[in-house]
Design a protein around this motif. Structure first.
Motif, PDB file in Angstrom:
ATOM      1  N   GLN A   1       8.118  15.675  67.429  1.00 29.41           N
ATOM      2  CA  GLN A   1       8.903  16.877  67.153  1.00 29.41           C
ATOM      3  C   GLN A   1      10.259  16.521  66.551  1.00 29.41           C
ATOM      4  OE1 GLN A   1      10.877  19.084  70.355  1.00 29.41           O
ATOM      5  NE2 GLN A   1       9.946  20.963  69.543  1.00 29.41           N
TER       6      GLN A   1
ATOM      7  N   SER B   1       9.864  15.398  63.036  1.00 33.53           N
ATOM      8  CA  SER B   1       9.610  16.558  62.181  1.00 33.53           C
ATOM      9  C   SER B   1      10.897  17.297  61.858  1.00 33.53           C
ATOM     10  CB  SER B   1       8.620  17.505  62.866  1.00 33.53           C
ATOM     11  OG  SER B   1       8.475  18.711  62.145  1.00 33.53           O
ATOM     12  N   TYR B   2      11.747  17.465  62.863  1.00 33.42           N
ATOM     13  CA  TYR B   2      13.033  18.149  62.650  1.00 33.42           C
ATOM     14  C   TYR B   2      13.917  17.345  61.684  1.00 33.42           C
ATOM     15  CZ  TYR B   2      12.202  21.461  66.518  1.00 33.42           C
ATOM     16  OH  TYR B   2      11.725  22.459  67.327  1.00 33.42           O
TER      17      TYR B   2
ATOM     18  N   GLN C   1      12.814  17.769  58.034  1.00 29.65           N
ATOM     19  CA  GLN C   1      13.089  19.047  57.388  1.00 29.65           C
ATOM     20  C   GLN C   1      14.587  19.353  57.276  1.00 29.65           C
ATOM     21  OE1 GLN C   1      12.107  22.715  59.854  1.00 29.65           O
ATOM     22  NE2 GLN C   1      11.125  21.163  61.152  1.00 29.65           N
ATOM     23  N   THR C   2      15.412  18.387  57.657  1.00 32.83           N
ATOM     24  CA  THR C   2      16.865  18.552  57.555  1.00 32.83           C
ATOM     25  C   THR C   2      17.359  17.739  56.365  1.00 32.83           C
ATOM     26  OG1 THR C   2      16.979  18.769  59.964  1.00 32.83           O
ATOM     27  CG2 THR C   2      19.053  18.356  58.799  1.00 32.83           C
TER      28      THR C   2
ATOM     29  N   GLU D   1      14.700  23.689  70.353  1.00 29.55           N
ATOM     30  CA  GLU D   1      14.481  24.567  69.208  1.00 29.55           C
ATOM     31  C   GLU D   1      15.179  23.964  67.984  1.00 29.55           C
ATOM     32  OE1 GLU D   1      12.571  27.180  69.231  1.00 29.55           O
ATOM     33  OE2 GLU D   1      12.182  27.163  71.398  1.00 29.55           O
ATOM     34  N   TYR D   2      14.617  24.228  66.802  1.00 32.20           N
ATOM     35  CA  TYR D   2      15.199  23.646  65.595  1.00 32.20           C
ATOM     36  C   TYR D   2      16.641  24.095  65.375  1.00 32.20           C
ATOM     37  CZ  TYR D   2      16.115  22.272  60.803  1.00 32.20           C
ATOM     38  OH  TYR D   2      16.691  21.727  59.689  1.00 32.20           O
TER      39      TYR D   2
ATOM     40  N   PHE E   1      18.803  21.870  67.324  1.00 32.14           N
ATOM     41  CA  PHE E   1      18.792  20.557  66.687  1.00 32.14           C
ATOM     42  C   PHE E   1      19.711  20.549  65.466  1.00 32.14           C
ATOM     43  CE2 PHE E   1      17.233  17.748  63.380  1.00 32.14           C
ATOM     44  CZ  PHE E   1      17.034  16.546  64.039  1.00 32.14           C
ATOM     45  N   LEU E   2      19.629  21.592  64.661  1.00 32.35           N
ATOM     46  CA  LEU E   2      20.434  21.661  63.442  1.00 32.35           C
ATOM     47  C   LEU E   2      21.923  21.771  63.761  1.00 32.35           C
ATOM     48  CD1 LEU E   2      20.473  21.764  60.367  1.00 32.35           C
ATOM     49  CD2 LEU E   2      20.156  24.247  60.512  1.00 32.35           C
TER      50      LEU E   2
ATOM     51  N   SER F   1      23.057  18.364  64.770  1.00 35.69           N
ATOM     52  CA  SER F   1      23.065  17.471  63.609  1.00 35.69           C
ATOM     53  C   SER F   1      24.247  17.765  62.694  1.00 35.69           C
ATOM     54  CB  SER F   1      21.751  17.601  62.833  1.00 35.69           C
ATOM     55  OG  SER F   1      20.656  17.214  63.638  1.00 35.69           O
TER      56      SER F   1
END
Length: 238
Positions: free
Chosen positions: A16, A19-20, A23-24, A102-103, A106-107, A110
């Motif tokens: 996971q 994957s995150y 996509q960042t 949750e993304y 995460f974002l 980041s």
């Protein structure tokens, strides 16, 4: 671009995070690990900006791993156990993500890491080095510091404190590694993950401690004792 690695001993959780990362747009994955014991040796040869690190792992937990890294990247901890949050901040983590992640969270973490890392890069680029001194930014000032006037440097969470032979310490938002790279190697030695000393001001050594005063001393950590003993054998009579 922010380079990073991900560490988690649970394959699904690691998948996971990977994957995150993928996509960042501003993150670049350089490695993924299920075994924390492999991370230290990888980072010695492949330094990165950011580490996504699970805390609760079987061989070596994330907090223990973070404390063993000599020049650790910025860290975002990931875990299912909220009680580790305070411990995470003790090792100067950028953020702490509670599983399931949750993304959007995460974002946010980041982005926070990216802002911090870009500020550090900017500060590092502003350091001006000459043969016997450097100009360093402290607050709103640029201060000239002669190498001979530095007693030791200490990492203090987001700051580095440059302790001088005379006068108050100078604090800068640079990381210890940023300054270590520009210090003259013949005069300065790292003797702890948080300390670099000016060898010209090492006068008294007792057991594994460098003594500067009655209540001022630095312990030479196990990782650096061999190099420091070599210095002592070359420069001190036994």
């Amino acid at each position: 671009m922010i380079t990073c690695i991900a560490v988690d001993d649970e394959p699904l959780a690691l998948r996971q995070i990977v994957s995150y990362i993928e996509q960042t747009p501003f993150l670049e994955l350089r490695g993924k690990f299920t075994n924390a014991l492999e991370v230290g040796s990888f980072l010695k040869e492949n330094p990165v900006d950011l580490l996504f690190l699970d805390i609760h792992m079987s061989d070596l937990n994330g907090l223990e791993l973070a404390k063993t890294l000599v020049n650790p990247p910025r860290i975002i901890f990931t875990t299912a156990y909220s009680e580790y949050a305070i411990e995470g901040y003790k090792v100067n983590a950028i953020d702490y993500l509670l599983k399931p992640i949750e993304y959007v969270d995460f974002l946010l973490a980041s982005n926070k890491a990216s802002d911090t890392i870009h500020k550090e890069r900017q500060l590092a680029s502003e350091v001006k080095k000459k043969d016997d001194f450097l100009f360093i930014k402290s607050g709103q000032q640029h201060i000239r510091i002669h190498f001979k006037d530095i007693k030791y440097l200490e990492a203090q969470k987001e700051y580095v404190s440059i302790n001088l032979v005379h006068g108050a310490p100078v604090k800068t938002l640079l990381r210890l590694k940023n300054i270590e790279d520009i210090l003259p190697k013949e005069n300065f030695m790292r003797i702890h993950r948080s300390f670099i000393v000016n060898l010209n001001h090492v006068v008294t050594v007792k057991r594994n401690r460098i003594i500067y005063g009655e209540k001022e001393f630095i312990v030479v950590s196990d990782t650096y004792q061999e190099a420091f003993k070599n210095f002592l054998s070359t420069n001190f009579f036994s």
